[in-house]
Scaffold this motif. Sequence first.
Motif, short mmCIF file in Angstrom:
data_model
loop_
_atom_site.label_atom_id
_atom_site.label_comp_id
_atom_site.label_asym_id
_atom_site.label_seq_id
_atom_site.Cartn_x
_atom_site.Cartn_y
_atom_site.Cartn_z
N MET A 1 0.86 -1.19 0.00
CA MET A 1 0.00 0.00 0.00
C MET A 1 0.90 1.24 0.00
SD MET A 1 -2.91 1.10 2.81
CE MET A 1 -3.55 -0.59 2.84
N LEU A 6 -3.21 4.76 -3.09
CA LEU A 6 -4.35 5.28 -2.33
C LEU A 6 -5.06 6.39 -3.11
CD1 LEU A 6 -2.88 5.43 1.30
CD2 LEU A 6 -4.45 3.72 0.35
N LEU A 39 -4.33 -3.98 -3.10
CA LEU A 39 -4.93 -3.26 -1.98
C LEU A 39 -5.96 -4.13 -1.26
CD1 LEU A 39 -4.90 -0.47 -0.60
CD2 LEU A 39 -6.70 0.24 -2.19
N GLN A 65 -12.67 4.52 2.05
CA GLN A 65 -12.63 5.78 1.31
C GLN A 65 -12.56 6.98 2.26
OE1 GLN A 65 -16.31 6.97 -0.56
NE2 GLN A 65 -15.23 7.76 -2.37
N VAL A 68 -9.10 7.10 3.88
CA VAL A 68 -8.06 7.44 2.92
C VAL A 68 -8.07 8.93 2.62
CG1 VAL A 68 -7.31 7.17 0.53
CG2 VAL A 68 -7.87 5.16 1.89
#
Length: 256
Positions: A1, A6, A39, A65, A68
């Motif tokens: 990641m 992202l 991911l 979401q 992030v």
Amino acid sequence: MNVAELRWFLVLADTEHVTDAAAMLHITQPTLSRALHRLEKELGTPLFDRDRHRLHLNPRGEVFQQHVRRALQEISTAEDRIATMLDPQQGTISLAFPHSFGRWLIPELISAYRQQAPTAQFLLHSDAADTVVQSLRDGGSNLIITSPEPADPDLAWHPLCEERLWLAVPAAHPLAGREEVSIADAAAEQFITLRPEFGLRQTTDLLFSRPATPPPSPWKPPRSPPSGAWSPPAWAYPSSPATPAPPNPRASPSSP
């Protein structure tokens, strides 16, 4: 990641379409698909529900979401703060101040600073004095301009200017027409004041905290003698043993 993946995820979450997202990101569709697979494998769960033609962000993806977005915003803020530390004339300066300063003092200071550093950017935030000081403690602001001066020993402060203090009363009030009014003369009056977290209230309380001077009683209708008081605005910044005091103050604070 990684950070790039992202950011890719956020675009994909907004479009819910691999082809469209890849075009927006200027990467190939297989590259984006592999990044999403990595991911989801790392998180141990699918983030999208899939049908033949589209992706649909599922509840787990919605949670991811939200976090992030916040994480990337924090990274962006950190990058801006580091850039400002390396070169204050090029970075973004996060500046907090009480609401009242936004109408006169802040525009003047920013305008003067931009004459020396025309490419500098400012992120402005106004709030009550206590909240402004807390934003500096928490790292949300690079510096603040506030009044009264912060009492926190971990913060260094420097005076910018000073203002006269004024008392407003009705025309028929016994104190009306005087050139000067002592704190003792005003102590028995009823005042309109702000909540304790506001700088004007703190200044007023400070004035009436002197020996033999009781604090003013709160205002009650129908009597309405409003009061106002200002102490010298100061700018503050996190201090450390290696932090020198800024030179050349415009004015030093004086007792009201």
